[in-house]
Design an enzyme around this catalytic site. Structure first.
Site, PDB file in Angstrom:
ATOM      1  N   ARG A 177     -47.260 -18.448 -24.979  1.00  0.00           N
ATOM      2  CA  ARG A 177     -48.349 -17.558 -25.440  1.00  0.00           C
ATOM      3  C   ARG A 177     -49.178 -18.195 -26.560  1.00  0.00           C
ATOM      4  O   ARG A 177     -49.647 -17.517 -27.468  1.00  0.00           O
ATOM      5  CB  ARG A 177     -47.810 -16.194 -25.903  1.00  0.00           C
ATOM      6  CG  ARG A 177     -47.086 -15.409 -24.851  1.00  0.00           C
ATOM      7  CD  ARG A 177     -47.989 -15.005 -23.674  1.00  0.00           C
ATOM      8  NE  ARG A 177     -47.190 -14.384 -22.635  1.00  0.00           N
ATOM      9  CZ  ARG A 177     -46.665 -15.068 -21.620  1.00  0.00           C
ATOM     10  NH1 ARG A 177     -46.887 -16.363 -21.482  1.00  0.00           N
ATOM     11  NH2 ARG A 177     -45.946 -14.458 -20.712  1.00  0.00           N
ATOM     12  N   SER A 227     -47.603  -6.154 -22.438  1.00  0.00           N
ATOM     13  CA  SER A 227     -46.397  -6.261 -23.227  1.00  0.00           C
ATOM     14  C   SER A 227     -46.804  -6.377 -24.709  1.00  0.00           C
ATOM     15  O   SER A 227     -47.520  -7.292 -25.080  1.00  0.00           O
ATOM     16  CB  SER A 227     -45.673  -7.526 -22.763  1.00  0.00           C
ATOM     17  OG  SER A 227     -44.431  -7.575 -23.345  1.00  0.00           O
ATOM     18  N   GLU A 297     -47.291  -9.409 -29.566  1.00  0.00           N
ATOM     19  CA  GLU A 297     -48.021 -10.368 -28.724  1.00  0.00           C
ATOM     20  C   GLU A 297     -49.512 -10.032 -28.720  1.00  0.00           C
ATOM     21  O   GLU A 297     -50.358 -10.900 -28.530  1.00  0.00           O
ATOM     22  CB  GLU A 297     -47.463 -10.305 -27.287  1.00  0.00           C
ATOM     23  CG  GLU A 297     -48.158 -11.247 -26.332  1.00  0.00           C
ATOM     24  CD  GLU A 297     -47.517 -11.275 -24.947  1.00  0.00           C
ATOM     25  OE1 GLU A 297     -46.271 -11.209 -24.861  1.00  0.00           O
ATOM     26  OE2 GLU A 297     -48.273 -11.351 -23.966  1.00  0.00           O
TER      27      GLU A 297
HETATM   28  C1  LIG Z   1     -51.055  -3.895 -17.699  1.00  0.00           C
HETATM   29  C2  LIG Z   1     -51.074  -5.257 -18.333  1.00  0.00           C
HETATM   30  C3  LIG Z   1     -50.245  -6.256 -17.864  1.00  0.00           C
HETATM   31  C4  LIG Z   1     -50.256  -7.519 -18.455  1.00  0.00           C
HETATM   32  N1  LIG Z   1     -49.425  -8.485 -17.969  1.00  0.00           N
HETATM   33  C5  LIG Z   1     -49.429  -9.715 -18.544  1.00  0.00           C
HETATM   34  C6  LIG Z   1     -48.564 -10.746 -18.056  1.00  0.00           C
HETATM   35  O1  LIG Z   1     -47.835 -10.570 -17.105  1.00  0.00           O
HETATM   36  N2  LIG Z   1     -48.602 -11.948 -18.683  1.00  0.00           N
HETATM   37  C7  LIG Z   1     -49.417 -12.186 -19.747  1.00  0.00           C
HETATM   38  O2  LIG Z   1     -49.404 -13.310 -20.274  1.00  0.00           O
HETATM   39  N3  LIG Z   1     -50.250 -11.234 -20.224  1.00  0.00           N
HETATM   40  C8  LIG Z   1     -50.270 -10.004 -19.658  1.00  0.00           C
HETATM   41  N4  LIG Z   1     -51.108  -9.044 -20.143  1.00  0.00           N
HETATM   42  C9  LIG Z   1     -51.950  -9.326 -21.308  1.00  0.00           C
HETATM   43  C10 LIG Z   1     -53.344  -9.870 -20.985  1.00  0.00           C
HETATM   44  O3  LIG Z   1     -53.785  -9.423 -19.716  1.00  0.00           O
HETATM   45  C11 LIG Z   1     -53.380 -11.398 -21.038  1.00  0.00           C
HETATM   46  O4  LIG Z   1     -53.029 -11.893 -22.307  1.00  0.00           O
HETATM   47  C12 LIG Z   1     -54.781 -11.897 -20.664  1.00  0.00           C
HETATM   48  O5  LIG Z   1     -54.743 -13.270 -20.464  1.00  0.00           O
HETATM   49  C13 LIG Z   1     -55.808 -11.592 -21.745  1.00  0.00           C
HETATM   50  O6  LIG Z   1     -57.089 -11.888 -21.238  1.00  0.00           O
HETATM   51  P1  LIG Z   1     -58.354 -11.052 -21.721  1.00  0.00           P
HETATM   52  O7  LIG Z   1     -59.557 -11.683 -21.171  1.00  0.00           O
HETATM   53  O8  LIG Z   1     -58.174  -9.611 -21.434  1.00  0.00           O
HETATM   54  O9  LIG Z   1     -58.259 -11.330 -23.277  1.00  0.00           O
HETATM   55  P2  LIG Z   1     -58.717 -10.447 -24.491  1.00  0.00           P
HETATM   56  O10 LIG Z   1     -57.737  -9.366 -24.760  1.00  0.00           O
HETATM   57  O11 LIG Z   1     -60.126 -10.050 -24.328  1.00  0.00           O
HETATM   58  O12 LIG Z   1     -58.616 -11.541 -25.629  1.00  0.00           O
HETATM   59  C14 LIG Z   1     -57.378 -12.119 -25.965  1.00  0.00           C
HETATM   60  C15 LIG Z   1     -57.652 -13.217 -26.983  1.00  0.00           C
HETATM   61  O13 LIG Z   1     -58.362 -14.260 -26.335  1.00  0.00           O
HETATM   62  C16 LIG Z   1     -59.608 -14.491 -26.963  1.00  0.00           C
HETATM   63  N5  LIG Z   1     -60.580 -14.797 -25.915  1.00  0.00           N
HETATM   64  C17 LIG Z   1     -60.947 -14.040 -24.865  1.00  0.00           C
HETATM   65  N6  LIG Z   1     -61.841 -14.692 -24.106  1.00  0.00           N
HETATM   66  C18 LIG Z   1     -62.050 -15.891 -24.701  1.00  0.00           C
HETATM   67  C19 LIG Z   1     -62.883 -17.004 -24.418  1.00  0.00           C
HETATM   68  N7  LIG Z   1     -63.694 -17.050 -23.352  1.00  0.00           N
HETATM   69  N8  LIG Z   1     -62.835 -18.065 -25.264  1.00  0.00           N
HETATM   70  C20 LIG Z   1     -62.023 -18.067 -26.341  1.00  0.00           C
HETATM   71  N9  LIG Z   1     -61.218 -17.052 -26.666  1.00  0.00           N
HETATM   72  C21 LIG Z   1     -61.237 -15.955 -25.848  1.00  0.00           C
HETATM   73  C22 LIG Z   1     -59.931 -13.232 -27.743  1.00  0.00           C
HETATM   74  O14 LIG Z   1     -60.704 -13.536 -28.881  1.00  0.00           O
HETATM   75  C23 LIG Z   1     -58.546 -12.729 -28.126  1.00  0.00           C
HETATM   76  O15 LIG Z   1     -58.118 -13.326 -29.310  1.00  0.00           O
HETATM   77  C24 LIG Z   1     -51.124  -7.779 -19.552  1.00  0.00           C
HETATM   78  C25 LIG Z   1     -51.980  -6.751 -20.010  1.00  0.00           C
HETATM   79  C26 LIG Z   1     -51.974  -5.509 -19.412  1.00  0.00           C
HETATM   80  C27 LIG Z   1     -52.899  -4.454 -19.925  1.00  0.00           C
END
Ligand SMILES: Cc1cc2nc3c(=O)[nH]c(=O)nc-3n(C[C@H](O)[C@H](O)[C@H](O)COP(=O)(O)OP(=O)(O)OC[C@H]3O[C@@H](n4cnc5c(N)ncnc54)[C@H](O)[C@@H]3O)c2cc1C
Length: 303
Positions: A177, A227, A297
């Protein structure tokens, strides 16, 4: 802020610029106060412009991808908040190797389906993660034995000075992570994946199997950030929270999910403060009962 908003609006015609946009509309927790200025950036030159503009005017610049790992605080985000919305997917073959370029705004399930259509394997583990490609790389998102680290070839981003840079996997410092993008405000624009030729039926079966496991185990019908806590060091975090008797425990509208103790869910009217108080409470109880340290996380931004 009105003058700043008008200036940005004028200079970013290809993007979507809004003022006082509620972040509860853009996070999977369905929580978060207003961002002073919220921009869905769709053009690389406009992204470079806004990074330079924020630097020149000393404005805080925040990034939100698909908001699925982010808790925005109740008073919202000052300055400029951008969401990179580059949604290109391009596939090239080198024999049985597929070189896939995806914009950072592409949602992982969308990319997974596109890869399935093209009979490309290796991305199945990510097909149920509701994030964007950019957010997934920053978090080194993973599930069921897979993680971004295993499939990313290189990443192109805009650095803090507004320059476009490409780094290879070995320079991204991926670990659990974690990636280099957690240290600096580098905005991911494009990710190149290296995957391989597979069999559509097998890929589909694997995706269905993993997504079936998610539906069975996770509270997908309630808003959350996935999570809430990281994997434990030598213990299973959700199990220890459950054993501590915290399943179903509520503070305000935030609750330790009754289905999966590793998830904090929004029961409908949770504030960020409720979630943060519950996170602290869970950490405290687990430490007092078992002497184990658990860490969040989810990413917390705003004020
Ligand atoms: C129901 C559910 C299930 C999930 N299951 C998993 C799983 O199995 N495994 C897992 O690892 N995660 C899981 N997650 C968490 C999440 O989906 C992941 O961490 C995902 O990769 C986050 O992507 P996001 O675009 O939504 O990030 P965001 O929440 O929008 O951002 C996360 C971080 O990344 C940064 N960020 C976003 N986009 C960029 C970019 N283009 N450039 C630089 N920085 C950026 C943001 O500033 C922030 O700090 C889950 C979430 C939910 C709600």
């Amino acid at each position: 802020m009105q003058n700043i908003y008008e200036e940005i609006l004028k200079n970013m015609p290809n993007s979507e610029v809004k003022q006082n946009e509620l972040m509860s509309k853009h996070t999977s927790f369905r929580i978060g106060g207003p961002a002073d200025i919220w921009i869905r950036v769709k053009d690389i030159d406009e992204l470079i412009y806004i990074v330079n503009y924020a630097n020149k005017n000393n404005l805080e610049l925040s990034i939100v991808g698909n908001g699925s790992n982010t808790l925005v605080k109740d008073k919202g985000i000052r300055g400029i908040t951008i969401s990179p919305c580059f949604e290109n997917i391009d596939i090239k073959w080198e024999g049985d190797i597929a070189i896939v370029n995806a914009g950072s705004g592409v949602k992982l399930p969308v990319l997974a389906n596109e890869l399935l259509k093209n009979e490309i394997e290796g991305f199945e583990f990510a097909s149920g993660i509701p994030g964007s490609v950019g957010g997934a790389v920053r978090m080194n998102a993973g599930a069921y034995g897979g993680e971004m680290k295993q499939i990313v070839e290189s990443v192109t981003f805009i650095n803090e000075e507004g320059n476009l840079i490409t780094v290879r996997n070995e320079d991204i410092n991926f670990s659990y992570r974690y990636s280099r993008f957690k240290e600096k405000k580098e905005i991911i624009v494009n990710v190149k994946f290296k995957l391989s030729k597979g069999n559509a039926k097998e890929i589909k079966e694997k995706m269905d199997d993993l997504n079936g496991k998610r539906i069975e185990k996770q509270p997908l019908n309630m808003p959350s950030g996935g999570s809430t806590f990281k994997r434990g060091n030598g213990f299973i975090t959700s199990q220890i929270i459950d054993e501590a008797g915290l399943k179903g425990y509520k503070i305000g509208g935030a609750q330790v999910s009754e289905k999966h103790a590793g998830f904090i869910v929004n029961t409908g009217n949770a504030t960020a403060e409720d979630v943060l108080n519950l996170v602290d409470y869970v950490i405290k109880v687990v430490y007092e009962k078992y002497g184990k340290i658990i860490e969040p996380e989810i990413e917390v931004i705003g004020e």
